[in-house]
Design a protein around this motif. Structure first.
Motif, PDB file in Angstrom:
ATOM      1  N   ILE A 143       0.837  -1.196   0.000  1.00 28.44           N
ATOM      2  CA  ILE A 143       0.000   0.000   0.000  1.00 28.44           C
ATOM      3  C   ILE A 143       0.877   1.253   0.000  1.00 28.44           C
ATOM      4  O   ILE A 143       2.034   1.218   0.413  1.00 28.44           O
ATOM      5  N   GLU A 144       0.335   2.340  -0.465  1.00 23.88           N
ATOM      6  CA  GLU A 144       1.094   3.583  -0.621  1.00 23.88           C
ATOM      7  C   GLU A 144       1.638   4.110   0.699  1.00 23.88           C
ATOM      8  O   GLU A 144       2.753   4.613   0.750  1.00 23.88           O
ATOM      9  N   ILE A 145       0.857   4.003   1.760  1.00 27.58           N
ATOM     10  CA  ILE A 145       1.305   4.542   3.050  1.00 27.58           C
ATOM     11  C   ILE A 145       2.520   3.763   3.561  1.00 27.58           C
ATOM     12  O   ILE A 145       3.411   4.321   4.198  1.00 27.58           O
ATOM     13  N   ALA A 146       2.604   2.470   3.241  1.00 24.82           N
ATOM     14  CA  ALA A 146       3.778   1.672   3.609  1.00 24.82           C
ATOM     15  C   ALA A 146       4.985   2.086   2.783  1.00 24.82           C
ATOM     16  O   ALA A 146       6.112   2.109   3.283  1.00 24.82           O
ATOM     17  N   LYS A 147       4.762   2.430   1.521  1.00 19.66           N
ATOM     18  CA  LYS A 147       5.858   2.916   0.673  1.00 19.66           C
ATOM     19  C   LYS A 147       6.385   4.253   1.188  1.00 19.66           C
ATOM     20  O   LYS A 147       7.584   4.508   1.158  1.00 19.66           O
ATOM     21  N   ILE A 148       5.481   5.097   1.670  1.00 20.14           N
ATOM     22  CA  ILE A 148       5.899   6.392   2.225  1.00 20.14           C
ATOM     23  C   ILE A 148       6.699   6.173   3.510  1.00 20.14           C
ATOM     24  O   ILE A 148       7.728   6.815   3.733  1.00 20.14           O
ATOM     25  N   ALA A 149       6.259   5.247   4.360  1.00 23.65           N
ATOM     26  CA  ALA A 149       6.988   4.939   5.598  1.00 23.65           C
ATOM     27  C   ALA A 149       8.387   4.411   5.272  1.00 23.65           C
ATOM     28  O   ALA A 149       9.368   4.773   5.918  1.00 23.65           O
ATOM     29  N   LYS A 150       8.469   3.580   4.247  1.00 20.22           N
ATOM     30  CA  LYS A 150       9.768   3.048   3.830  1.00 20.22           C
ATOM     31  C   LYS A 150      10.672   4.171   3.338  1.00 20.22           C
ATOM     32  O   LYS A 150      11.861   4.206   3.645  1.00 20.22           O
ATOM     33  N   SER A 151      10.101   5.111   2.578  1.00 23.18           N
ATOM     34  CA  SER A 151      10.914   6.218   2.065  1.00 23.18           C
ATOM     35  C   SER A 151      11.378   7.144   3.194  1.00 23.18           C
ATOM     36  O   SER A 151      12.443   7.739   3.092  1.00 23.18           O
ATOM     37  N   ILE A 152      10.582   7.256   4.268  1.00 22.73           N
ATOM     38  CA  ILE A 152      11.014   8.044   5.429  1.00 22.73           C
ATOM     39  C   ILE A 152      12.277   7.432   6.020  1.00 22.73           C
ATOM     40  O   ILE A 152      13.258   8.124   6.301  1.00 22.73           O
ATOM     41  N   ALA A 153      12.263   6.120   6.225  1.00 24.18           N
ATOM     42  CA  ALA A 153      13.429   5.444   6.801  1.00 24.18           C
ATOM     43  C   ALA A 153      14.640   5.524   5.876  1.00 24.18           C
ATOM     44  O   ALA A 153      15.760   5.773   6.327  1.00 24.18           O
ATOM     45  N   VAL A 154      14.415   5.335   4.584  1.00 17.90           N
ATOM     46  CA  VAL A 154      15.522   5.391   3.621  1.00 17.90           C
ATOM     47  C   VAL A 154      16.139   6.783   3.602  1.00 17.90           C
ATOM     48  O   VAL A 154      17.363   6.932   3.559  1.00 17.90           O
ATOM     49  N   THR A 155      15.310   7.811   3.652  1.00 12.00           N
ATOM     50  CA  THR A 155      15.810   9.193   3.651  1.00 12.00           C
ATOM     51  C   THR A 155      16.633   9.493   4.890  1.00 12.00           C
ATOM     52  O   THR A 155      17.669  10.164   4.810  1.00 12.00           O
ATOM     53  N   GLU A 156      16.196   8.992   6.049  1.00 10.95           N
ATOM     54  CA  GLU A 156      16.917   9.282   7.286  1.00 10.95           C
ATOM     55  C   GLU A 156      18.272   8.586   7.362  1.00 10.95           C
ATOM     56  O   GLU A 156      19.196   9.104   7.981  1.00 10.95           O
ATOM     57  N   VAL A 157      18.417   7.408   6.759  1.00 13.29           N
ATOM     58  CA  VAL A 157      19.704   6.714   6.807  1.00 13.29           C
ATOM     59  C   VAL A 157      20.570   7.015   5.587  1.00 13.29           C
ATOM     60  O   VAL A 157      21.684   6.507   5.476  1.00 13.29           O
TER      61      VAL A 157
END
Length: 160
Positions: free
Chosen positions: A76-90
């Protein structure tokens, strides 16, 4: 006046070099391991905070965003957004050797595909960290394949 040879006044010019040769490898090893463990804890802390932020975002998302019925059973899109948050922070981390962090998002220990409302959401950030400064000294401990860091955060879904 005759000068008697006192055994306490012997020539000590080479003793400093011997002391340095004995102490220097120990000091280099201490500094190398201090740098390695400092970088290790820094990378783990950033990965844990990224997983926490992404899991909190996903857990507080609206019910309509989480329980979307997808026909392709993709994430789902909200899970993709959560994943991108983590990827951006690391993204600012430099684990060495071109290693890239892997982020996994799950709902009730399964991929977030939106078929039902989850009771728990989790985000895991994994990466291999390499010693980029003194790899010759720390390769016996860190290994050539790197040190695996895994930060996982599980929180109950509280969205409305």
């Amino acid at each position: 006046m005759s000068m008697s040879k006192n055994p306490l006044n012997r020539n000590e010019r080479g003793s400093a070099a011997v002391e340095c040769a004995l102490v220097l490898p120990i000091m280099v090893a201490l500094i190398a391991f201090t740098l390695l463990f400092g970088r290790l804890f820094w990378h783990y802390t950033v990965a844990l905070k990224a997983a926490h932020d992404a899991a909190t975002f996903l857990a507080m998302s609206r019910l309509a965003e989480v329980s979307i019925d997808k026909t392709d059973l993709g994430e789902i899109e909200i899970a993709k957004i959560a994943k991108s948050i983590a990827v951006t922070e690391v993204a600012e981390l430099n684990p060495g050797s071109g290693a890239t962090p892997v982020v996994d998002v799950s709902c009730d220990r399964h991929p977030c595909i939106g078929t039902q409302v989850p009771g728990e959401v989790a985000v895991m950030v994994q990466m291999k960290m390499f010693d980029i400064f003194l790899s010759g000294v720390t390769s016996d401990i860190a290994g050539s394949e790197g040190i695996l860091l895994s930060a996982e955060v599980r929180v109950p879904y509280v969205g409305n």
